[in-house]
Design a protein around this motif. Structure first.
Motif, PDB file in Angstrom:
ATOM      1  N   GLY A  59      51.654  42.254  27.999  1.00  0.00           N
ATOM      2  CA  GLY A  59      50.943  41.613  29.095  1.00  0.00           C
ATOM      3  C   GLY A  59      49.480  41.962  29.182  1.00  0.00           C
ATOM      4  O   GLY A  59      49.112  43.121  28.990  1.00  0.00           O
ATOM      5  N   PRO A  60      48.653  40.975  29.458  1.00  0.00           N
ATOM      6  CA  PRO A  60      47.234  41.236  29.649  1.00  0.00           C
ATOM      7  C   PRO A  60      46.950  41.776  31.047  1.00  0.00           C
ATOM      8  O   PRO A  60      47.787  41.676  31.946  1.00  0.00           O
ATOM      9  CB  PRO A  60      46.619  39.851  29.485  1.00  0.00           C
ATOM     10  CG  PRO A  60      47.674  38.916  29.964  1.00  0.00           C
ATOM     11  CD  PRO A  60      48.985  39.557  29.580  1.00  0.00           C
ATOM     12  N   THR A  61      45.784  42.361  31.176  1.00  0.00           N
ATOM     13  CA  THR A  61      45.295  42.722  32.495  1.00  0.00           C
ATOM     14  C   THR A  61      44.212  41.724  32.873  1.00  0.00           C
ATOM     15  O   THR A  61      43.412  41.321  32.034  1.00  0.00           O
ATOM     16  CB  THR A  61      44.709  44.145  32.500  1.00  0.00           C
ATOM     17  OG1 THR A  61      43.660  44.227  31.516  1.00  0.00           O
ATOM     18  CG2 THR A  61      45.775  45.172  32.140  1.00  0.00           C
ATOM     19  N   TYR A  62      44.188  41.321  34.120  1.00  0.00           N
ATOM     20  CA  TYR A  62      43.229  40.353  34.623  1.00  0.00           C
ATOM     21  C   TYR A  62      42.439  40.953  35.781  1.00  0.00           C
ATOM     22  O   TYR A  62      42.964  41.736  36.571  1.00  0.00           O
ATOM     23  CB  TYR A  62      43.927  39.094  35.150  1.00  0.00           C
ATOM     24  CG  TYR A  62      44.532  38.202  34.107  1.00  0.00           C
ATOM     25  CD1 TYR A  62      45.892  38.286  33.811  1.00  0.00           C
ATOM     26  CD2 TYR A  62      43.768  37.269  33.424  1.00  0.00           C
ATOM     27  CE1 TYR A  62      46.467  37.458  32.856  1.00  0.00           C
ATOM     28  CE2 TYR A  62      44.330  36.437  32.473  1.00  0.00           C
ATOM     29  CZ  TYR A  62      45.675  36.537  32.195  1.00  0.00           C
ATOM     30  OH  TYR A  62      46.232  35.710  31.252  1.00  0.00           O
ATOM     31  N   ALA A  63      41.197  40.537  35.883  1.00  0.00           N
ATOM     32  CA  ALA A  63      40.428  40.867  37.073  1.00  0.00           C
ATOM     33  C   ALA A  63      41.032  40.134  38.266  1.00  0.00           C
ATOM     34  O   ALA A  63      41.519  39.007  38.133  1.00  0.00           O
ATOM     35  CB  ALA A  63      38.978  40.442  36.887  1.00  0.00           C
ATOM     36  N   GLU A  64      40.988  40.778  39.408  1.00  0.00           N
ATOM     37  CA  GLU A  64      41.551  40.181  40.627  1.00  0.00           C
ATOM     38  C   GLU A  64      40.897  38.840  40.931  1.00  0.00           C
ATOM     39  O   GLU A  64      41.553  37.912  41.401  1.00  0.00           O
ATOM     40  CB  GLU A  64      41.366  41.141  41.799  1.00  0.00           C
ATOM     41  CG  GLU A  64      41.983  40.656  43.103  1.00  0.00           C
ATOM     42  CD  GLU A  64      43.486  40.508  43.020  1.00  0.00           C
ATOM     43  OE1 GLU A  64      44.131  41.312  42.314  1.00  0.00           O
ATOM     44  OE2 GLU A  64      44.013  39.574  43.666  1.00  0.00           O
ATOM     45  N   SER A  65      39.632  38.716  40.621  1.00  0.00           N
ATOM     46  CA  SER A  65      38.877  37.509  40.955  1.00  0.00           C
ATOM     47  C   SER A  65      39.317  36.279  40.155  1.00  0.00           C
ATOM     48  O   SER A  65      39.014  35.154  40.539  1.00  0.00           O
ATOM     49  CB  SER A  65      37.384  37.753  40.725  1.00  0.00           C
ATOM     50  OG  SER A  65      37.144  38.141  39.378  1.00  0.00           O
ATOM     51  N   VAL A  66      40.031  36.492  39.045  1.00  0.00           N
ATOM     52  CA  VAL A  66      40.420  35.350  38.208  1.00  0.00           C
ATOM     53  C   VAL A  66      41.937  35.195  38.095  1.00  0.00           C
ATOM     54  O   VAL A  66      42.420  34.211  37.539  1.00  0.00           O
ATOM     55  CB  VAL A  66      39.823  35.461  36.787  1.00  0.00           C
ATOM     56  CG1 VAL A  66      38.313  35.662  36.860  1.00  0.00           C
ATOM     57  CG2 VAL A  66      40.478  36.583  35.983  1.00  0.00           C
TER      58      VAL A  66
END
Length: 125
Positions: A59-66
């Motif tokens: 799984g990737p990590t994503y910024a909360e904003s996106v």
């Protein structure tokens, strides 16, 4: 020599979509971390999403904003990384960079990894 070449940026209106691509060549390790970062004028560079080329199932990590709007993916056969960006907002306007490095834990820190030249994304209201 490691090279990263981004493409797919452009100008869209709010709510539109774009897909960025990043072709990577020359990396001698079979597994490495790759991902997307962005920087708007006057702002610090922001991590968008990243994951390991092998072990992408973790799984990737994503910024909360996106999160929920952007999706990172890869085509290992083409050694290409993608960023699908949906529901774009004016605050997504930035230069988007592809990066690759040995470890996700430090990709994005100064002088770590390899970087592309960037592709501009502009979202108008």
């Amino acid at each position: 020599q490691v090279q990263l070449v981004e493409s797919g940026g452009g100008s869209v209106q709010t709510g539109g979509s774009l897909r960025l691509s990043c072709a990577v060549s020359g990396y001698t390790r079979s597994n490495y971390c790759w991902g997307w970062f962005r920087q708007a004028p006057g702002n610090r560079r922001e991590e968008v999403a990243k994951f390991y080329r092998i072990r992408a199932h973790e799984g990737p990590t994503y910024a909360e904003s996106v999160r929920g709007r952007f999706t990172i993916s890869q085509d290992i056969s083409k050694n290409t990384l993608y960023l699908q960006m949906n529901s774009l907002k004016p605050e997504d306007t930035a230069m988007y960079y592809c990066a690759a490095g040995d470890y996700c834990s430090n990709l994005g820190e100064p002088n770590i990894g390899y970087w592309g030249q960037g592709t501009q994304v502009t979202v108008s209201s």
